[in-house]
Motif scaffolding. Structure first.
Motif, short mmCIF file in Angstrom:
data_model
loop_
_atom_site.label_atom_id
_atom_site.label_comp_id
_atom_site.label_asym_id
_atom_site.label_seq_id
_atom_site.Cartn_x
_atom_site.Cartn_y
_atom_site.Cartn_z
N HIS A 148 -3.96 2.21 -1.88
CA HIS A 148 -3.61 3.57 -1.43
C HIS A 148 -4.26 3.84 -0.07
N TRP B 37 0.85 -1.20 0.00
CA TRP B 37 0.00 0.00 0.00
C TRP B 37 0.89 1.25 0.00
N ASP C 243 0.23 9.90 -9.88
CA ASP C 243 -0.63 9.58 -11.03
C ASP C 243 -1.49 8.35 -10.73
N ALA C 244 -0.89 7.36 -10.04
CA ALA C 244 -1.65 6.14 -9.71
C ALA C 244 -2.78 6.46 -8.73
N LEU C 245 -2.51 7.36 -7.78
CA LEU C 245 -3.57 7.73 -6.83
C LEU C 245 -4.72 8.42 -7.56
N GLN D 33 -5.65 8.09 -10.56
CA GLN D 33 -6.42 7.10 -11.32
C GLN D 33 -7.30 6.26 -10.38
N ALA D 34 -6.74 5.88 -9.24
CA ALA D 34 -7.50 5.08 -8.28
C ALA D 34 -8.68 5.89 -7.73
N TRP E 271 -0.27 7.29 2.21
CA TRP E 271 -0.50 8.73 1.98
C TRP E 271 -0.60 9.50 3.28
N ALA F 10 -7.49 -0.52 -3.46
CA ALA F 10 -6.70 -0.30 -4.68
C ALA F 10 -5.23 -0.03 -4.35
N GLU G 53 6.28 10.77 -8.59
CA GLU G 53 5.28 11.28 -9.53
C GLU G 53 4.35 10.17 -10.00
N GLU G 54 4.93 8.97 -10.17
CA GLU G 54 4.10 7.85 -10.66
C GLU G 54 3.10 7.43 -9.58
N GLN G 55 3.46 7.61 -8.32
CA GLN G 55 2.51 7.27 -7.24
C GLN G 55 1.36 8.29 -7.20
#
Ligand SMILES: Cc1ncc(COP(=O)(O)O)c(C=O)c1O
Length: 373
Positions: free
Chosen positions: A337, A34, A362-364, A366-367, A37, A335, A358-360
């Motif tokens: 996060h 996970w 973007d993934a958040l 999207q989730a 955040w 998901a 940055e990819e985390q």
């Protein structure tokens, strides 16, 4: 197996049991992972298990971790000097404690002792501490709608929490903060800033008060100061230190522990070396941009607000057909996060490690789209 743990938080765990943590990611024993955040409880700014902090604390514990406040140690002296510098009171004095609540309580005690006054003021909704004076009566509560701040010359301190507001990220206006601080300090009272959550780069500056044109007399820090190691501190200006009554006393078992000071020193070194304050400002902007893009396509989001990597996302109220923050939080956990949620305000909370990628982000985003769909 029944648990012997007394859970007083009222919260159900989103992860059954955390086996390990690294950077911004928590792992369980069964291969689950996970993104955290919340950085623990908004503490692990450098990321969980940062090698510099682990090494500094381990080495200090091997040498001498605890000596008692009657003695000092070079690492305590060094950490005090460096903390006073980054806190913006370079000629100030520092005492290290263990928790943020202790630091705020001591800051308030110091303000009473130096001014000889009892009255305190704060912005309504600020948390300040788990117990003690911060929870007691006698506070003047300020709001943005307080037209005239009638704070006479009897105020000991304006205790300012610059924007965390119990995790709801209500950022006080410059007008409110600066006019109250000016009024109190001109009347002989002190400006105490509670930087337990907003300090150590969380808001994109070293300290949250640095978003305002104010000069604090006392700065209380905690959380990010030790990156998860329990250390807090009170930094007092040179002037306040000079005004302290000679018989003022404060002593706790873990006051000025070398292991705690080693953690603070490693955190400051790493933040400066890796430019994490600047990173917090840049990545925070990126996080808000990504969340605003979600808000643009999902009508359930009514506001995205934040400073640096301290961010809240308000959802349409449940009684107006909006989704419950706790349910969105559950879907995001499923998901991968872990975000915070405030049911009373129906908002989500994002206080990630400053090393979040940055990819985390973007993934958040999207989730979150998926969780709101
Ligand atoms: C602004 C602020 N001050 C003080 C505290 C208390 O810190 P601790 O929980 O380490 O006692 C907190 C905790 O969340 C906080 O957010």
């Amino acid at each position: 197996m029944p648990s012997s743990r007394l859970n007083l938080t009222g919260l159900d765990p989103a992860v059954p049991s955390v086996a390990s943590a690294l950077g911004a990611v928590l792992h369980d024993d069964a291969g689950g992972r996970w993104v955290d955040w919340e950085a623990g409880v908004w503490c692990a700014g450098l990321g969980h298990q940062h090698p510099a902090v682990v090494r500094a604390v381990s080495e200090q514990l091997s040498a001498v971790g605890h000596v008692g406040y009657r003695w000092t140690h070079p690492v305590v002296e060094q950490a005090a000097t460096r903390l006073a510098e980054v806190a913006g009171l370079p000629d100030g004095r520092v005492v290290f404690l263990s928790s943020g609540s202790e630091a705020v309580e001591l800051a308030i005690r110091l303000a009473h002792a130096v001014t000889g006054r009892q009255r305190l003021a704060r912005i309504a909704g600020n948390y300040l501490a788990a117990y003690g004076a911060a929870r007691g009566p006698g506070w003047t509560e300020l709001t943005e709608r307080t037209v005239e701040h009638r704070l006479g010359p009897d105020v000991a301190a304006f205790v300012l929490e610059p924007g965390n507001a119990s995790g709801t990220v209500d950022l006080p206006s410059r007008d409110l903060v600066e006019s109250v601080a000016r009024g109190v300090q001109n009347g002989g009272g002190l400006l105490v800033v509670d930087e337990v959550t907003t300090g150590f780069g969380r808001t994109g500056r070293w300290f949250g008060y640095q978003h305002y044109a104010v000069r604090p007399d006392i700065v209380a820090v905690g959380k990010g100061a030790g990156n998860g190691y329990p250390v807090s501190a009170v930094v007092v200006s040179e002037e306040v230190a000079a005004r302290l009554p000679p018989d003022f006393r404060h002593a706790q078992s873990h006051q000025d522990d070398p292991a705690a000071a080693a953690a603070v020193l490693a955190v400051i070194d790493t933040m400066q070396r890796d430019g994490l304050v600047e990173r917090s400002a840049i990545l925070g902007q990126r996080l808000r941009t990504a969340l605003l893009a979600v808000a643009g396509s999902a009508g359930e989001i009514t506001e995205v607000r934040g400073r640096g990597l301290m961010c809240a996302v308000s959802l349409r109220p449940v009684d107006q057909g909006g989704p419950a923050a706790a349910e969105v939080q559950r879907r995001l956990a499923a998901a991968g996060h872990l975000v915070g949620a405030n049911p009373a305000r129906n908002c989500l909370r994002l206080y990630p490690p400053l090393v979040i990628g940055e990819e985390q982000i973007d993934a958040l985003a999207q989730a979150l789209r998926g969780a709101l769909a």
